[in-house]
Design a protein around this motif. Structure first.
Motif: not given
Length: 617
Positions: A563-582
């Motif tokens: 479950e922790e690994i899944w949450l980390l993966k989800k956070e990394i994906i979110s950060i990546k999406e914000e960087m792509m938007s900026e």
């Protein structure tokens, strides 16, 4: 008078004459056949001792006067008018003798009837054989045949005779062979056939007879002795009943021996299955007895102990019953699993029972049984058309052994080893699982044998039918595969439960009193160590419970980590999406500035000629 010479044939033209008295003269020669036209006259020729037949060495009157002139005074003299000649003459005309393919000698005025085609007589001149097979006979069988009392053989098969079988045939007490097959006879078989005590051959198949054939004297010496149309399919709703027949044929001209009908495979199947169940209970009792003997310290050879029992390794019961079979659910505590396993067992049992029911020969009903005999028109005996050879049965045995012997041995092994758990739920589960596996596999073997006996008539059909029946034996595995697609999680839970219960580390086998048996200690080094350390069953149980708890804790920790690994993966994906938007926003601003610069430059260039703007450009 003293009249001499030959009798004038012209007298036969006196059609109105009432009395022709030529008796007590000395006429010579033969009697003119034209006198047969005087059907209403009294013809008196007695006392003419010089009259002969057509040949000087015999005395015989023309057939026409003997058969057509009732007023002939010598009509009852068997020398001048043999009675059987008159009877055969009636048979000839009623069977349309003019159309026969061979009627040599028949109804000749002075011919000896014993020399007619198909007729044989004994030394006394009595007809004993009437054989006109495949002779083009049609019409009907004359009732006059019943008066040929010396007949021993009658063969009229393969003709086109119609009508019913004359009742008079039942009076031919010397008859030993009667062949009327392959005609167009109708009606019923006369009751007088029951009086034919010397009858050895009766062939009446290939007709349209119905009703019930009387009980016959069983004098036949082979399976082709008594044949009738008592098989199925029939031209009638109910085939001819023939309790004395040795072989029955159907409308397809296929035949089979009636003794096969006595082989009731359904009943034999019940006996077989009852024997299987009884044998398995004997195995359980033998296993319990063996362990009791070992507990009392009676020693047996090491080889026997190794043969009768090997220490069960972790997961052995699960592997034996089949990890990919719904029968493995018997090792679980799931009610749903037990229901599914029982349904699979019942489905397979019913399916096999259908095949067994279709394998039984019932002559009055159309089942799967394939008749294996044919009775050709040109031979007296029927021929077996089955081409199944010993080679085919050998291949059959090999296929059965390769596919089913493994399950048979594992089922037997589970039943034997069920006693090692004493009187417990585990013992019951292992026994039911082994019983089901062995029972349904044995039923598959029995069904394969009887169904192939019923319908296989070549080696290829034998192999083909065997392969089809083996698919039925795989229903439990196919159901398991279906469940693995529908609900894999539930299936995984049951598998884990079975593995937990039956795949734990090896421990001491207990008898019904909870004591470790001597043969287990002798064969298992682990048990020797346990005994030497004086480890108790409670300590082993506690150890197992601890391992199970640790395993459960490890499973929980593993789930948290995932479950922790899944949450980390989800956070990394979110950060990546914000960087792509900026990055996209910055690119848009740069493009806007570029467009502004190009616009200003273009305006300056258009005003280059004006001094006041040159500095700006």
């Amino acid at each position: 008078n003293l009249l001499t010479g030959n009798i004038p044939p012209e007298i036969g033209l006196l059609s109105r004459i009432e009395v022709l008295n030529l008796a007590n003269n000395t006429f010579t020669g033969s009697i003119p056949s034209v006198l047969g036209a005087l059907v209403n006259a009294a013809v008196l020729l007695k006392g003419n001792d010089m009259i002969t037949g057509q040949y000087k060495d015999d005395k015989i009157a023309p057939l026409s006067i003997c058969s057509n002139v009732p007023g002939f005074d010598l009509i009852h003299d068997p020398t001048w008018c043999p009675p059987e000649r008159n009877l055969l003459s009636k048979f000839y005309y009623e069977a349309k003798g003019q159309e026969w393919t061979n009627s040599t000698g028949w109804v000749g005025e002075f011919n000896d009837h014993c020399k007619w085609h198909g007729i044989s007589c004994n030394e006394e001149g009595r007809v004993v054989n009437l054989s006109l097979r495949n002779g083009g006979l049609s019409g009907r069988i004359s009732d006059a045949i019943g008066n040929l009392t010396s007949l021993r053989r009658v063969d009229l098969h393969d003709n086109d005779l119609k009508g019913s079988i004359p009742d008079g045939i039942g009076k031919l007490l010397n008859l030993s062979s009667l062949r009327l097959s392959y005609n167009a006879l109708t009606g019923t078989v006369p009751d007088g056939f029951s009086s034919l005590s010397k009858l050895e051959i009766l062939h009446i198949h290939g007709n349209r007879l119905r009703g019930t054939l009387p009980i016959l004297a069983l004098n036949g010496n082979n399976e082709s002795s008594f044949i009738a149309d008592c098989g199925s399919p029939s031209d009638f709703e109910t085939p001819l009943e023939c309790p004395s027949c040795t072989m029955c044929c159907n409308t397809l001209q296929e035949c089979d021996v009636t003794e096969e009908e006595n082989i009731r495979f359904e009943l034999r199947g019940l006996y077989f299955m009852a024997g299987i169940l009884g044998s398995l209970f004997v195995v359980v009792i033998a296993s319990l007895y063996y362990r009791r003997v070992m507990k009392l310290g009676v020693r047996t050879s090491h080889a026997i102990r190794r043969f009768l029992k090997r220490e069960v390794t972790p997961g052995d019961e699960h592997d034996a019953i089949g990890r990919e079979s719904v029968y493995s659910f018997f090792l679980s505590s799931s009610v749903t699993g037990w229901i599914l396993a029982i349904l699979a067992l019942v489905a397979q049992g019913f399916c096999f029972s259908f095949f067994i029911g279709g394998s039984t020969l019932e002559l009055d009903s159309d089942k799967d049984w394939i008749y294996k005999f044919v009775c050709p028109r040109d031979t007296d005996d029927c021929r077996n058309t089955s081409d199944v050879e010993l080679t085919g049965w050998i291949y059959f045995a090999i296929i059965i052994a390769v596919h089913l012997l493994y399950d048979l041995l594992n089922g037997l092994k589970l039943v034997w080893r069920s006693a090692r758990y004493g009187l417990s739920r585990k013992s019951f589960q292992v026994f039911i699982g082994g019983l089901s596996l062995f029972f349904i596999t044995a039923m598959a073997v029995f069904t394969s044998v009887v169904y192939n006996v019923a319908i296989s008539r070549s080696n290829l059909e034998l192999i083909y039918n065997t392969v089809i029946l083996l698919f039925v034996n795989d229903i439990d595995e196919k159901l398991y595969e279906t469940l693995s697609v529908i609900n894999p999680r539930w299936l995984g839970d049951i598998t884990k439960e079975i593995d937990t219960v039956f795949c734990s580390p090896p421990h001491a086998t207990q008898d019904s009193d909870g004591n470790t048996t001597e043969e287990d200690v002798e064969d298992n080094p682990t048990l020797k160590k346990v005994k030497s350390n004086q480890a108790t069953n409670e300590e082993i149980g506690t150890l197992i419970e601890g391992i199970q708890r640790e395993r459960g804790q490890m499973e929980k920790e593993r789930a948290l980590k995932e479950e922790e690994i899944w949450l980390l993966k989800k956070e990394i994906i979110s950060i990546k999406e914000e960087m792509m938007s900026e990055r996209a926003r910055k690119d848009e601003e740069i493009e806007s500035l570029k467009k502004l610069i190009f616009t200003v430059r273009d305006e300056c260039m258009s005003l280059r000629g004006m001094d006041k703007y040159s500095t700006v450009c």
